[in-house]
Design a protein around this motif. Structure first.
Motif, short mmCIF file in Angstrom:
data_model
loop_
_atom_site.label_atom_id
_atom_site.label_comp_id
_atom_site.label_asym_id
_atom_site.label_seq_id
_atom_site.Cartn_x
_atom_site.Cartn_y
_atom_site.Cartn_z
N ILE B 148 0.83 -1.15 -0.04
CA ILE B 148 0.15 0.05 -0.11
C ILE B 148 0.88 1.34 -0.05
O ILE B 148 0.68 2.05 -0.99
CB ILE B 148 -1.17 -0.10 1.46
N THR B 151 2.25 1.64 -3.35
CA THR B 151 1.00 2.29 -4.43
C THR B 151 0.98 4.05 -4.12
O THR B 151 1.27 4.64 -4.97
CB THR B 151 -0.43 1.70 -4.12
N ILE B 152 1.11 4.31 -2.87
CA ILE B 152 1.02 5.63 -2.39
C ILE B 152 1.99 6.41 -3.00
O ILE B 152 1.92 7.61 -3.72
CB ILE B 152 0.79 5.93 -0.90
N ILE B 154 4.01 5.66 -5.64
CA ILE B 154 3.92 5.57 -6.96
C ILE B 154 3.08 6.79 -7.50
O ILE B 154 3.63 7.48 -8.66
CB ILE B 154 3.44 4.30 -7.51
N ASN B 353 -15.72 -3.08 -5.67
CA ASN B 353 -14.37 -3.72 -5.86
C ASN B 353 -14.56 -4.93 -6.78
O ASN B 353 -13.60 -6.08 -6.71
CB ASN B 353 -13.59 -4.07 -4.80
N ILE B 381 -12.14 -0.68 -10.32
CA ILE B 381 -10.90 -1.59 -10.17
C ILE B 381 -10.59 -1.96 -11.38
O ILE B 381 -9.38 -2.42 -11.61
CB ILE B 381 -11.61 -2.43 -9.03
N TYR B 385 -6.91 -2.46 -13.17
CA TYR B 385 -6.18 -3.40 -13.48
C TYR B 385 -5.75 -3.35 -15.07
O TYR B 385 -4.36 -3.74 -15.33
CB TYR B 385 -7.27 -4.76 -13.77
N THR B 388 -2.76 -0.84 -14.85
CA THR B 388 -1.59 -1.56 -14.47
C THR B 388 -0.87 -2.71 -15.40
O THR B 388 0.11 -2.74 -15.92
CB THR B 388 -1.85 -2.08 -12.93
N TYR B 394 1.16 3.07 -14.54
CA TYR B 394 1.05 2.90 -12.95
C TYR B 394 0.85 4.16 -12.08
O TYR B 394 0.25 4.12 -11.21
CB TYR B 394 2.46 2.29 -12.75
N ALA B 397 -2.76 5.00 -12.25
CA ALA B 397 -3.68 3.66 -11.49
C ALA B 397 -3.43 3.89 -9.99
O ALA B 397 -4.26 3.73 -9.42
CB ALA B 397 -3.05 2.42 -11.92
N ALA B 398 -2.16 4.36 -9.66
CA ALA B 398 -2.00 4.55 -8.28
C ALA B 398 -2.70 5.78 -7.72
O ALA B 398 -3.38 5.64 -6.62
CB ALA B 398 -0.25 4.94 -7.84
N SER B 401 -6.34 4.52 -7.35
CA SER B 401 -6.37 3.69 -6.36
C SER B 401 -6.49 4.36 -5.11
O SER B 401 -7.34 4.01 -4.10
CB SER B 401 -5.18 2.96 -5.98
N ILE B 402 -5.86 5.61 -4.86
CA ILE B 402 -5.72 5.93 -3.58
C ILE B 402 -7.11 6.88 -3.25
O ILE B 402 -7.94 6.70 -2.33
CB ILE B 402 -4.86 7.28 -3.46
N PHE B 405 -9.75 4.23 -2.75
CA PHE B 405 -9.45 3.70 -1.12
C PHE B 405 -10.19 4.68 -0.30
O PHE B 405 -10.90 4.51 0.74
CB PHE B 405 -7.93 3.47 -1.17
N ALA B 409 -13.07 3.18 2.11
CA ALA B 409 -12.60 3.02 3.62
C ALA B 409 -13.53 4.05 4.46
O ALA B 409 -13.93 3.57 5.45
CB ALA B 409 -11.37 3.45 3.58
#
Lengths: 296, 429
Positions: B148, B151-152, B154, B353, B381, B385, B388, B394, B397-398, B401-402, B405, B409
């Motif tokens: 994780i 990813t953050i 990146i 997801n 999601i 995929y 990435t 990347y 995508a990162a 993702s953040i 999330f 969350a």
């Protein structure tokens, strides 16, 4: 007197007024049965179709009848004698079993601690693992790749198992904790007074009472590796390490329609044992889930 | 100066010194060994931190036929590992000081130091929770937290095809450029908003339809005058029992252009339908297949809840002359909803997801030329995929993702803090 479940739809509650409503009752019954039967067809047709296709001697899935006119077992024979299928099966079985054992061990012990002990940081730890598992993981796979490379675990089943088992810790811990919370604490307190150690209480008292949730965790972690095709593709490189999901996915999607019937046969061979397991254990699963998850 | 303070000071200077001063030889030697190992590895830490800060200075090149150069991504991950290890060392260091101080205090009060055997027993009793959580903790630290963090990090680099892919090229820190690009570059912005909206619609519809589909099944199977309840329940549980991977791929084949669904339509005299190639129809098919797959799960759970509703509630309602509909509306529905609501919300985050469903059924297709690397049915999601594993984008995508999330969350954290109140209520026990 306790009436067993009678949801709203089909209850005959009319008591002495019942006779007047026999016709309405009949209509309602009819509707219920028509719905039941129609829905059963919707559920079953895809299943019959894939089984039918696996018996279709040609290599196209698109025969004109659900069950082919001249069924044959040729695809099963090809799979079992003339392909890597048995090897994939063996690999998957091995990974699934190991993942199941490691996961059950890790998550029940973690859940036990969270359920029975009060310590600094308990609540924030619980929340953290819950939130962490929601992070979208595809990029994470790059990091996992490099990490496994440095540990020398790339292209090994052990690496795959470690990643699977770790990924499942949060969810499993939560449902198992939910279940353990429902087991009265007086039981372990009594044992503690008798001088039982932490481990004895866990193995001798909690685990035997927690069979449904253990069955649930064992089963979901056993079946997980049968269905995942993304992670193995990243971690496993050599052909002799392949898993079933990887192989089946390639058959269904990449082979330009030529191996569809072979896919069907493979799918049936994978689905039968897992489906039987689920149906056989469904009582435990539902009980584990309702007690573990519903009352989180 | 007091003994306790002197011991703590010695342990600050060098791990274990305070313990030796307190005459705890074994403990002191152990701490000292840790300190020596750290000192030996200082060059390693220096290299790792250098890598984390610079991400390498020389791309892959050949010197006399031998490959040399820095691989930015490896350097980044080594750097993160070094940070995590540093944190662990700081933890041990602090514990070492506290231990020296406490033992010193105990000696001042005339107690004897515990000695290593007694100490181990004392710690394993007092800190049992932490000790038994440590295997899971270490695994999560390296296989969940490290990825994780990666990813953050990146998200703040330019790690992407075609110009910044190691080992041929280096990756650099670029600050918040990627976040700006996602919000300002039209094609990225449109894709993000379009895919984001569909993701939310999909998650809502998919959860609600299978939830109420499951309720319908549960009510049907459990209604009073149905015979062979077990038989029906076993049939309806099948889609939950069959590996989802296989049933979704099977459905994909059934709905393809020349597949059996269209063949059936032709037989009935209709035309073939573009099930998976028309954007709207593909979305409908996704929802339908998801009901097929998801409703049985809810049916199983709700059957359990239904059977737990006390019969007296219905008897009391009978006495008051309630109609079946009233009883359903006022007794059955609220109780079932109450007991299964957390699962409905869990199911929402699951579908948010639900990569397997989308990727296996439609692969995100049909293609959408107005989108960047995404199709009409892609959810966030599955877009990630593709970015990435197929397009090597990347950095973007990162970023996605953040953002994703944070949304998921927040929803789940909110839900779970509310469900605590669920547990404290004793409506059904």
């Amino acid at each position: 007197m306790r009436k067993k479940l009678v949801g709203g739809l089909g209850e005959s509650n009319m008591g002495n007024k019942k006779k007047k409503n026999t016709f309405l009752d009949f209509i309602r019954k009819m509707i219920i049965y028509i719905l039941l039967i129609t829905l059963s067809f919707i559920v079953i047709i895809p299943i019959i179709w894939i089984i039918g296709s696996s018996l279709n001697p040609g290599d196209t899935l698109f025969s004109s009848t659900l069950i082919p006119k001249n069924p044959s077992l040729v695809h099963y024979k090809t799979l079992l004698t003339n392909s890597d299928f048995p090897l994939w099966y063996k690999n998957t079985l091995k990974i699934a079993t190991a993942n199941m054992i490691v996961s059950v061990f890790l998550s029940t012990s973690t859940a036990y601690v969270f359920s029975r002990y009060r310590f600094m940081g308990r609540k924030s730890m619980l929340m953290t693992i819950l939130v962490l598992q929601m992070f979208p993981s595809f990029l994470a796979m790059t990091a996992i790749y490099v990490l496994l490379l440095q540990l020398g675990l790339l292209d090994t089943h052990l690496g795959l198992i470690l990643v699977y088992a770790t990924g499942q810790i949060p969810y499993n811990t939560w449902v198992a904790k939910g279940y353990f919370d429902g087991i009265p604490r007086s039981m372990d307190e009594a044992a503690k007074i008798d001088g039982a150690s932490n481990f004895t209480i866990f193995y001798k008292i909690i685990l035997p009472l927690a069979k449904p949730i253990i069955t649930f965790i064992a089963l979901t972690n056993f079946t997980g590796p049968w269905m995942d095709f993304v992670l193995p593709k990243l971690i496993l490189r050599s052909a002799d390490k392949k898993t079933l999901a990887m192989g089946l996915y390639d058959m269904a999607v990449h082979q330009h329609n030529t191996k569809f019937t072979l896919f069907a046969a493979g799918a049936v061979l994978v689905a039968i044992p897992i489906t039987l397991l689920f149906v056989y254990l469904q009582k435990h699963i539902v009980e584990g889930l309702t007690k573990g998850a519903v009352k989180i | 100066m007091k003994r306790s303070k002197r011991a703590a000071l010695l342990s600050i200077l060098f791990m274990g010194l305070g313990q030796l001063y307190n005459r705890e030889i074994a403990k002191g030697i152990l701490f000292a060994i840790v300190n020596i190992i750290v000192l030996i590895n200082i060059p390693y830490f220096r290299y790792a931190y250098w890598g984390l800060i610079t991400l390498g200075e020389q791309p892959l090149h050949y010197v006399n036929g031998i490959a040399e150069g820095d691989h930015s991504i490896f350097l980044l991950i080594q750097g993160i590992i070094a940070v995590l290890v540093t944190l662990l060392i700081i933890l041990i260091y602090v514990l070492n000081i506290i231990d020296a101080f406490k033992t010193g205090e105990a000696i001042e009060q005339g107690e004897k130091p515990m000695g290593i055997v007694k100490f181990v027993r004392y710690v394993s009793h007092k800190y049992f929770p932490y000790l038994s959580l440590s295997p899971a903790f270490v695994l999560i630290l390296f296989f969940t937290l490290l990825p994780i963090l990666f990813t953050i990090f990146i998200a703040f680099t330019n790690y992407s095809a075609p110009n910044h892919l190691p080992p041929r090229n280096l990756v650099d820190w670029v600050g918040v450029t990627n976040f700006k690009n996602l919000l300002n570059l039209k094609i990225w912005k449109n894709t993000f908003i379009g895919v984001g909206i569909w993701t939310i619609i999909w998650a809502l519809l998919a959860s609600l339809t299978s939830y109420f589909g499951g309720l319908l099944l549960a009510l049907l199977v459990n209604s009073g005058d149905v015979q062979l309840k077990k038989f029906w329940r076993t049939i309806y549980i099948l889609p939950y029992a069959i590996p989802g991977f296989i049933s979704i791929l099977t459905m994909r084949l059934m709905f393809t252009g020349l597949g059996p669904v269209n063949n059936f339509l032709v037989k009935l005299g209709f035309e073939r339908m573009p099930w998976l190639t028309n954007p709207t129809m593909a979305k409908v098919v996704l929802i339908l297949v998801n009901i097929w797959l998801g409703a049985p799960y809810f049916m199983a759970l709700m059957s359990g809840t239904l059977t737990n509703i006390p019969g007296d509630l219905y008897e009391a309602a009978d006495i008051d002359g309630a109609t079946p509909y009233q009883k359903f509306r006022k007794i059955t529905l609220p109780l079932v909803l109450h007991a299964t609501m957390p699962l409905l919300i869990l199911s929402f985050t699951h579908n948010f997801n639900n990569f397997t469903m989308i990727y296996l059924l439609t692969s995100g297709g049909p293609a959408n030329p107005a989108y960047r690397y995404a199709g009409h049915t892609d959810i966030l999601i599955s877009w990630i995929y593709k970015l990435t594993l197929e397009q090597n984008q990347y950095n973007m995508a990162a970023v996605i993702s953040i953002i994703m999330f944070i949304v998921v969350a927040t929803i789940s954290a909110f839900t779970f803090s509310r469900t605590k109140s669920f547990r404290e209520e004793d409506l059904i026990q």
